[in-house]
Design an enzyme around this catalytic site. Sequence first.
Site, PDB file in Angstrom:
ATOM      1  N   ASP A  13      15.038  42.964  69.220  1.00 37.93           N
ATOM      2  CA  ASP A  13      16.042  42.892  70.284  1.00 37.93           C
ATOM      3  C   ASP A  13      15.844  43.957  71.361  1.00 37.93           C
ATOM      4  OD1 ASP A  13      17.208  40.823  68.825  1.00 37.93           O
ATOM      5  OD2 ASP A  13      18.350  42.235  67.617  1.00 37.93           O
ATOM      6  N   LYS A  16      12.292  41.638  74.554  1.00 33.03           N
ATOM      7  CA  LYS A  16      10.972  40.988  74.636  1.00 33.03           C
ATOM      8  C   LYS A  16      11.043  39.715  75.480  1.00 33.03           C
ATOM      9  CE  LYS A  16      10.926  40.756  70.107  1.00 33.03           C
ATOM     10  NZ  LYS A  16      12.024  41.667  69.745  1.00 33.03           N
ATOM     11  N   GLY A  40      15.701  35.819  68.427  1.00 34.54           N
ATOM     12  CA  GLY A  40      16.702  35.430  69.421  1.00 34.54           C
ATOM     13  C   GLY A  40      16.370  36.169  70.695  1.00 34.54           C
ATOM     14  N   HIS A  41      15.785  35.458  71.654  1.00 34.93           N
ATOM     15  CA  HIS A  41      15.353  36.094  72.899  1.00 34.93           C
ATOM     16  C   HIS A  41      16.206  35.586  74.052  1.00 34.93           C
ATOM     17  CE1 HIS A  41      11.040  36.418  71.068  1.00 34.93           C
ATOM     18  NE2 HIS A  41      11.922  37.178  70.455  1.00 34.93           N
ATOM     19  N   GLN A 223      10.587  39.685  66.651  1.00 38.59           N
ATOM     20  CA  GLN A 223      10.945  40.890  65.884  1.00 38.59           C
ATOM     21  C   GLN A 223      10.293  42.171  66.435  1.00 38.59           C
ATOM     22  OE1 GLN A 223       9.796  37.995  63.800  1.00 38.59           O
ATOM     23  NE2 GLN A 223      11.870  37.389  64.273  1.00 38.59           N
TER      24      GLN A 223
END
Length: 427
Positions: A13, A16, A40-41, A223
């Site tokens: 988080d 990225k 989760g981007h 990640q």
Amino acid sequence: MPALVLLGAQWGDEGKGKATDLLGGSVDYVVRYQGGNNAGHTVVVGDQKYALHLLPSGILSPGCTPVIGNGVVVDPSVLLSELSGLNERGVDTSKLLISGNAHVITPYNVTVDKVTERFLGKRKIGTTGRGIGPTYADKINRVGIRVQDLYDESILQQKVEAALDVKNQLLTKLYNRRAIAVDQVVEELLGYAEQIKPFVADTVLVLNQALEDDKVVLFEGGQGTLLDIDHGTYPFVTSSNPTAGGACTGAGVGPTKINRVIGILKAYTTRVGSGPFPTELFDEDGEALRRIGGERGVTTGRDRRCGWFDAVIARYATRVNGLTDFFLTKLDVLTGWDQIPVCVAYEIDGKRVEELPYSQTDFHHAKPVYEMLPGWSEDISKAKSFSDLPKNAQAYVKALEEMSGAPISAIGVGPGRDETIEINSFI
Ligand code: GDP
Ligand code: IMO
Ligand code: MG
């Protein structure tokens, strides 16, 4: 400068998605090489906000071919719903390529992930519950299902049978759950096969040919470094290699081809799930970072644990990834503190330690040694160049760069594409 790796330098988080999207306009391919829909981007383009889980963030750049590499684990139902969600918003996803060697997250692996966590009780990892660990375990145990298996019904049947033979024993006898029927799983997976088929390709060949043709390829890690199965805070990690080496195995590209490795580094630290976190804050400052930084998980909606910047971790990320650059994100979130503590070393059982201890026990005992840096109160979200930043913000960035061991080549001052200060160009 054709091949770049972009990865998280902390516990995920870091931003990225935004960084990949920013570079997406200048690259030909964006490749996910590990993880799955545990990621989760968030990408903000103008007034539009996108949350991507499995798809590479390059999918939002029209000229760019997004690739899901062999090292990724693919939940077909998530893939299809993410694609249709983007199509409904007018995003063209037709260029997507998916490796036939990528492993499939089956419904039973999602079940196993959830029941295992429940069984662990207070020792749980705090996984995202998406079936990631059990799918990688099947891969290593050689009972995994690959995307290519969806196109040979009899092979698929045999493989699901082999996998469920053992799992059903566990589910019924240990976890007290109902057995899962082979036919039901096979039917569900076959139901996705035709829709996915147009995307399936020999991605290793495609990517190596692209590099030979001097195309620009960006490998995007899900990640972060400290969640890496080998180099992270094991066992509180994810079950794959987000570190730079993972790009080679997870995409089938040799290390000699990679010439830049960019670490995405948040100006403070966050973590989701269980595990040690030396600079974690349990006070008002932690609450303020969470509130101002919007630190809530994109995938699970859990509040992120927040703490000050940890230079020991940043140095470690530089070392294990061979980082050539940092992209420092969320500097704007630190506006308003008189003084900002930065962890420069740890104290472990009364001794000062400068580098990340390899022993889990020592890391659990690590207490941060802080240096106080002067803060700033001016709004920095409109800054376009380094010199636009207040002197103290400039000094904060320079201090972090000095401590972290690689140049800071870009700075994020807001979530939007244009809220970025470029210092050195990446491509
Ligand atoms: P990822 O998983 O590494 O892609 O990061 P996430 O998307 O989970 O979390 C990063 C969050 O920070 C997202 O909400 C981004 O929109 C936001 N973000 C990224 N860069 C910046 C920045 O420089 N400043 C601010 N305020 N927000 C940012
Ligand atoms: P992005 O790509 C933050 C964490 C989970 C848990 C551990 C194992 O958005 O940076 P898993 O479901 O992977 O087996 O869970 O890893 N985790 C993440 N934390 N950001 C992520 O992705 C994460 N993906 C997994 O919270 O602690
Ligand atoms: Mg995220």
